[in-house]
Design a protein around this motif. Structure first.
Motif, PDB file in Angstrom:
ATOM      1  N   GLY A 191       4.593  10.133  -8.371  1.00  0.00           N
ATOM      2  CA  GLY A 191       5.084   8.754  -8.525  1.00  0.00           C
ATOM      3  C   GLY A 191       6.602   8.742  -8.516  1.00  0.00           C
ATOM      4  O   GLY A 191       7.234   8.223  -9.422  1.00  0.00           O
ATOM      5  N   CYS A 192       7.150   9.331  -7.439  1.00  0.00           N
ATOM      6  CA  CYS A 192       8.605   9.592  -7.412  1.00  0.00           C
ATOM      7  C   CYS A 192       9.431   8.311  -7.268  1.00  0.00           C
ATOM      8  O   CYS A 192      10.602   8.280  -7.618  1.00  0.00           O
ATOM      9  CB  CYS A 192       8.939  10.575  -6.309  1.00  0.00           C
ATOM     10  N   LEU A 218       5.787  12.539  -4.347  1.00  0.00           N
ATOM     11  CA  LEU A 218       4.568  11.834  -3.945  1.00  0.00           C
ATOM     12  C   LEU A 218       4.601  10.411  -4.477  1.00  0.00           C
ATOM     13  O   LEU A 218       4.883  10.200  -5.657  1.00  0.00           O
ATOM     14  CB  LEU A 218       3.352  12.567  -4.527  1.00  0.00           C
ATOM     15  N   ASP A 219       4.288   9.466  -3.620  1.00  0.00           N
ATOM     16  CA  ASP A 219       4.188   8.079  -4.089  1.00  0.00           C
ATOM     17  C   ASP A 219       3.194   7.346  -3.191  1.00  0.00           C
ATOM     18  O   ASP A 219       3.072   7.653  -2.002  1.00  0.00           O
ATOM     19  CB  ASP A 219       5.554   7.382  -4.054  1.00  0.00           C
ATOM     20  N   ARG A 221       3.459   4.333  -2.324  1.00  0.00           N
ATOM     21  CA  ARG A 221       4.124   3.262  -1.564  1.00  0.00           C
ATOM     22  C   ARG A 221       4.851   3.829  -0.345  1.00  0.00           C
ATOM     23  O   ARG A 221       5.750   4.663  -0.465  1.00  0.00           O
ATOM     24  CB  ARG A 221       5.116   2.533  -2.470  1.00  0.00           C
ATOM     25  N   GLY A 245       0.711   9.048  -0.892  1.00  0.00           N
ATOM     26  CA  GLY A 245      -0.610   9.467  -1.342  1.00  0.00           C
ATOM     27  C   GLY A 245      -0.830   9.079  -2.780  1.00  0.00           C
ATOM     28  O   GLY A 245       0.100   8.674  -3.485  1.00  0.00           O
ATOM     29  N   ASP A 246      -2.084   9.220  -3.196  1.00  0.00           N
ATOM     30  CA  ASP A 246      -2.411   8.921  -4.590  1.00  0.00           C
ATOM     31  C   ASP A 246      -2.406  10.218  -5.395  1.00  0.00           C
ATOM     32  O   ASP A 246      -2.867  11.253  -4.911  1.00  0.00           O
ATOM     33  CB  ASP A 246      -3.801   8.266  -4.660  1.00  0.00           C
ATOM     34  N   ILE A 247      -1.883  10.111  -6.601  1.00  0.00           N
ATOM     35  CA  ILE A 247      -1.763  11.304  -7.454  1.00  0.00           C
ATOM     36  C   ILE A 247      -3.116  11.998  -7.594  1.00  0.00           C
ATOM     37  O   ILE A 247      -3.211  13.226  -7.518  1.00  0.00           O
ATOM     38  CB  ILE A 247      -1.229  10.897  -8.851  1.00  0.00           C
ATOM     39  N   LEU A 262       7.394  10.769 -13.975  1.00  0.00           N
ATOM     40  CA  LEU A 262       8.313   9.942 -14.753  1.00  0.00           C
ATOM     41  C   LEU A 262       7.994   8.472 -14.535  1.00  0.00           C
ATOM     42  O   LEU A 262       8.098   7.966 -13.415  1.00  0.00           O
ATOM     43  CB  LEU A 262       9.763  10.227 -14.339  1.00  0.00           C
ATOM     44  N   ALA A 264       5.244   6.972 -14.262  1.00  0.00           N
ATOM     45  CA  ALA A 264       4.126   6.620 -13.370  1.00  0.00           C
ATOM     46  C   ALA A 264       3.226   5.657 -14.163  1.00  0.00           C
ATOM     47  O   ALA A 264       3.026   5.820 -15.356  1.00  0.00           O
ATOM     48  CB  ALA A 264       3.357   7.861 -12.965  1.00  0.00           C
ATOM     49  N   CYS A 265       2.698   4.665 -13.469  1.00  0.00           N
ATOM     50  CA  CYS A 265       2.078   3.538 -14.172  1.00  0.00           C
ATOM     51  C   CYS A 265       0.760   3.915 -14.860  1.00  0.00           C
ATOM     52  O   CYS A 265      -0.063   4.630 -14.290  1.00  0.00           O
ATOM     53  CB  CYS A 265       1.812   2.417 -13.180  1.00  0.00           C
ATOM     54  N   ALA A 268      -1.972   6.682 -14.272  1.00  0.00           N
ATOM     55  CA  ALA A 268      -1.452   7.615 -13.254  1.00  0.00           C
ATOM     56  C   ALA A 268      -0.854   8.834 -13.957  1.00  0.00           C
ATOM     57  O   ALA A 268      -0.921   9.955 -13.443  1.00  0.00           O
ATOM     58  CB  ALA A 268      -0.408   6.921 -12.383  1.00  0.00           C
TER      59      ALA A 268
END
Ligand SMILES: C[S@@+](CC[C@H](N)C(=O)[O-])C[C@H]1O[C@@H](n2cnc3c(N)ncnc32)[C@H](O)[C@@H]1O
Length: 397
Positions: A191-192, A218-219, A221, A245-247, A262, A264-265, A268
């Protein structure tokens, strides 16, 4: 030997010895046709607590880094100036020196006192601090992201971000001893987002610690991945890649030494923690973000002191979730600490979960952590949350 050359060599050795050496740049190779470096940059670095000099040789579009002891570095710098390069630019804490070698072996040495532009201004407490990424030294990723202007000065309105980045880099520095001492450090940043901290991680390993690094940001979006990939191209960084991609689906090609997540919602963060644990990642740094999972499951009559007030219910759920995450990491073989990440004036989400993989199995600690967890869940009357479910699914608890 001309007195200018002697003076230059003396400046190099003395400034390294007394700690006033900041950097040296060797350019304009004597033999342009040769295949050697077109430029060499030298700067001090600290590797495992030892002061070293890092030599960065630019050959074509490639950069090669080498860390050497101070004496070796000084000897090499003197050889570069004597035989290999016509121009030498030496920066010490109080002056800039330029040496220009003529074709007939002449050497002209000029000195420029440090201007106010290069010194760290003394306007506030924060600017007095010695940062790992200093204000006043051009740092490519900070310039590309608009935090520094092109002269290497941090823009006034970006100072909070600059401090946050430096504080973060200190957390990375503090875990370096828990990473392998040699070879490339493999990092994944889950979730960068806009990736200030991903670039800071690359900068720290490469330029402060003098290590080879490979980072995957990785994100989910596409737009942020495109923006970050453009910066990678612009800065010609060959050790960061960004992927959409998805975590929960990510599988690394190599062993991951450091996993970062950091802000990450919601859950996640749990997917990131579970994935990192399942790969046996050496160090995990996670700053959780919004958390809704427990708040939705916590029965209101269990903790009425909190649940009668929406804001307290939410905060209690959030703290309890992080406490359970830390405990589950302990149970899964990590030494875990929850620390303050950055101060509250910048973000309310400021808890850092730091987990260091234990090198030996500590059955007593694991057993105690499990009992604590069971008692806590019974008290709250809650089923296993997502991280626990995943770790159980992977048979890691
Ligand atoms: C608040 S931003 C944080 C960005 C960055 N880590 C930071 O701290 O500045 C959260 C990012 O995580 C990404 N994200 C959230 N859940 C994700 C998931 N399941 N898989 C991949 N990316 C995710 C979002 O798209 C967003 O860019």
């Amino acid at each position: 030997m001309s007195s200018a050359k002697e003076k230059l060599y003396l400046l190099m050795s003395e400034s390294v010895l007394d700690g006033t050496f900041r950097k040296a740049v060797f350019s304009k190779p004597v033999n342009k046709a040769a295949e050697g470096p077109i430029r060499i940059d030298v700067r001090p670095v600290t590797v495992k607590g030892l002061r070293k000099l890092q030599l960065t040789r630019r050959i074509g579009t490639q950069e090669r880094h080498e860390n050497v002891d101070a004496a070796d570095g000084v000897a090499q710098m003197q050889r570069f100036a004597e035989f290999k390069f016509r121009d030498v630019h030496l920066t010490t804490s109080d002056a800039e020196w330029s040496a220009r070698h003529g074709k007939k072996g002449t050497c002209k040495l000029t000195k420029r006192e440090m201007t106010a532009d290069y010194s760290v201004p003394n306007t506030s407490h924060n600017r007095d601090r010695k940062y790992l990424i200093p204000d006043g030294e051009p740092c490519p990723f900070l310039m590309a992201t608009g935090i520094m202007s092109s002269n290497g000065r941090v823009r006034a309105q970006q100072y909070a971000k600059f401090r946050q980045i430096n504080r973060y880099v200190e957390f990375i520095r503090d875990v370096v001893d828990h990473l392998p001492g040699d070879g490339t450090v493999n990092v994944v940043d889950f979730g960068c987002g806009k990736s200030y901290l991903t670039f800071a991680t690359q900068y720290f390993f490469r330029h402060v610690s003098g290590r080879d690094v490979h980072i995957t940001g990785l994100d989910r979006r596409q737009d942020v991945v495109d923006t970050c990939s453009n910066i990678v191209q612009q800065l010609k960084l060959d050790d960061i890649q960004f992927r959409v991609g998805d975590i929960a689906d990510f599988q690394p090609a190599e062993h991951i030494h450091l996993a970062i997540s950091l802000h990450a919602c919601d859950t996640a963060t749990d997917d990131a923690l579970a994935a990192a644990v399942s790969w046996g990642t050496d160090v995990i740094l996670a700053v959780p973000c919004c958390q809704h999972e427990l708040a939705a499951q916590l029965q209101k009559d269990r903790q009425p002191l909190f649940s009668d007030h929406g804001i307290l219910h939410e905060k209690f759920s959030s703290l309890a979730t992080d406490a359970m995450r830390a405990n589950l990491l302990d149970c899964a073989g990590y030494n875990t600490r929850v620390m303050e990440f950055i101060d509250m004036e910048h973000t309310a989400k400021n808890l850092l979960i730091r987990a260091l993989k234990r090198t030996n199995s500590d059955i007593a600690t694991t057993g105690r952590s499990r009992e604590q967890m069971q008692a806590f869940c019974q008290q709250l009357a809650i089923p296993p949350l997502r991280l626990q479910q995943k770790l159980e699914e992977y048979e890691l608890l």
